[in-house]
Design a protein around this motif. Structure first.
Motif, mmCIF file in Angstrom:
data_model
loop_
_atom_site.group_PDB
_atom_site.id
_atom_site.type_symbol
_atom_site.label_atom_id
_atom_site.label_comp_id
_atom_site.label_asym_id
_atom_site.label_seq_id
_atom_site.Cartn_x
_atom_site.Cartn_y
_atom_site.Cartn_z
ATOM 1 N N ASP A 118 57.755 44.673 38.051
ATOM 2 C CA ASP A 118 59.101 44.377 38.539
ATOM 3 C C ASP A 118 59.281 42.872 38.710
ATOM 4 O O ASP A 118 58.640 42.253 39.554
ATOM 5 N N LYS A 119 60.155 42.277 37.921
ATOM 6 C CA LYS A 119 60.367 40.831 37.961
ATOM 7 C C LYS A 119 60.865 40.354 39.326
ATOM 8 O O LYS A 119 60.631 39.206 39.721
ATOM 9 N N LYS A 120 61.542 41.225 40.072
ATOM 10 C CA LYS A 120 62.077 40.838 41.378
ATOM 11 C C LYS A 120 61.029 40.921 42.488
ATOM 12 O O LYS A 120 61.265 40.483 43.611
ATOM 13 N N SER A 121 59.874 41.507 42.185
ATOM 14 C CA SER A 121 58.823 41.672 43.192
ATOM 15 C C SER A 121 58.039 40.371 43.366
ATOM 16 O O SER A 121 57.833 39.626 42.415
ATOM 17 N N PRO A 122 57.559 40.089 44.584
ATOM 18 C CA PRO A 122 56.719 38.898 44.792
ATOM 19 C C PRO A 122 55.304 39.087 44.251
ATOM 20 O O PRO A 122 54.520 38.150 44.204
ATOM 21 N N PHE A 123 54.990 40.305 43.844
ATOM 22 C CA PHE A 123 53.651 40.619 43.326
ATOM 23 C C PHE A 123 53.580 40.137 41.874
ATOM 24 O O PHE A 123 54.126 40.756 40.967
ATOM 25 N N GLY A 124 52.898 38.997 41.651
ATOM 26 C CA GLY A 124 52.833 38.403 40.321
ATOM 27 C C GLY A 124 51.431 38.399 39.750
ATOM 28 O O GLY A 124 50.535 39.096 40.243
ATOM 29 N N ILE A 125 51.213 37.567 38.730
ATOM 30 C CA ILE A 125 49.899 37.599 38.086
ATOM 31 C C ILE A 125 48.801 36.976 38.953
ATOM 32 O O ILE A 125 47.625 37.256 38.746
ATOM 33 N N GLY A 126 49.192 36.164 39.935
ATOM 34 C CA GLY A 126 48.188 35.661 40.882
ATOM 35 C C GLY A 126 47.649 36.798 41.734
ATOM 36 O O GLY A 126 46.441 36.884 41.983
ATOM 37 N N SER A 127 48.550 37.679 42.157
ATOM 38 C CA SER A 127 48.138 38.866 42.909
ATOM 39 C C SER A 127 47.272 39.759 42.034
ATOM 40 O O SER A 127 46.285 40.343 42.498
ATOM 41 N N ALA A 128 47.653 39.869 40.755
ATOM 42 C CA ALA A 128 46.871 40.685 39.822
ATOM 43 C C ALA A 128 45.480 40.093 39.617
ATOM 44 O O ALA A 128 44.495 40.827 39.467
ATOM 45 N N ALA A 129 45.378 38.762 39.630
ATOM 46 C CA ALA A 129 44.070 38.110 39.506
ATOM 47 C C ALA A 129 43.181 38.462 40.694
ATOM 48 O O ALA A 129 41.993 38.772 40.537
ATOM 49 N N ALA A 130 43.763 38.436 41.895
ATOM 50 C CA ALA A 130 43.005 38.793 43.098
ATOM 51 C C ALA A 130 42.588 40.260 43.059
ATOM 52 O O ALA A 130 41.477 40.623 43.463
ATOM 53 N N GLU A 131 43.481 41.104 42.541
ATOM 54 C CA GLU A 131 43.184 42.532 42.430
ATOM 55 C C GLU A 131 42.040 42.773 41.430
ATOM 56 O O GLU A 131 41.136 43.573 41.680
#
Length: 207
Positions: A29-42
């Motif tokens: 979701d482009k409107k979500s604050p969850f981005g690829i940095g969050s995905a990196a941490a995950e």
């Protein structure tokens, strides 16, 4: 004059406590604050979980294995916390972009946004070093899991590299922009022998 504090915004949502399904949906979701940095941490947290899984096939009474498992669990929970920290770290940047803030303030926001993703990258190297210390104690039956853990760590690190390369294009100060781009590249190059060596070692055990 200091920025006016929005008290409501201080009530942060903890994305690290959401399900995999929800996080995956948020990432799309482009409107979500969850981005690829969050995905990196995950991805980094998943790497640490795989290290723990691999160690589960080793002698649990071995002091080195026990210490490695304890440290891997610490890193796993730390990476999960970094999901939330990365989102909070980007908040000032996103606000300045929306508000049309002056260029120097926006550049400062990009610099701040680099702080947590740097943590993800360098902590992934710590995780690989931890695994290396007990690599001789990994059971052949867990070699696939151990190798996969390193691949996940590398994915997290390269995601950070790509983010910082993008951020560097938004910086006007030439030296800082070049440093922002080059620092993760050097860190990855410096850890390449360690990580590729671990992968080769574990894959050779799969027979």
């Amino acid at each position: 004059m200091a920025e006016k504090i929005n008290v409501t915004a201080l009530k942060a949502e903890l994305y690290s406590q959401k399900s995999v399904s929800v996080c995956n949906q948020l990432l799309a979701d482009k409107k979500s604050p969850f981005g690829i940095g969050s995905a990196a941490a995950e991805a980094a947290a998943t790497s640490a979980a795989m290290v723990l899984l691999a160690l589960g096939g080793s002698d649990g009474s071995d002091p080195e294995v026990k210490k490695a498992a304890t440290d891997a669990e610490t890193l796993r929970t730390y990476f999960l916390r970094l999901i939330d920290e990365e989102i909070k770290c980007k908040a000032p940047l996103e606000k300045r972009l929306v508000d049309g803030a002056p260029a120097e303030e926006i550049e400062g926001g990009y610099r701040t946004a680099c702080v947590i993703i740097d943590e993800i990258l360098y902590t992934c190297i710590m995780l690989a070093e931890l695994l290396d210390r007990v690599s001789d104690k990994i059971s052949p039956s867990a070699a696939d899991t151990a190798a996969a853990s390193v691949y996940f760590a590398k994915t997290a690190m390269h995601t950070v590299r790509l983010m910082k390369a993008y951020y560097s294009t938004k910086m006007n100060e030439e030296v800082f922009a070049r440093t922002t781009r080059r620092e993760p590249e050097l860190a990855i190059e410096g850890s390449e022998e360690l990580m590729n060596g671990l992968i080769a070692k574990f894959e050779a055990m799969i027979k």
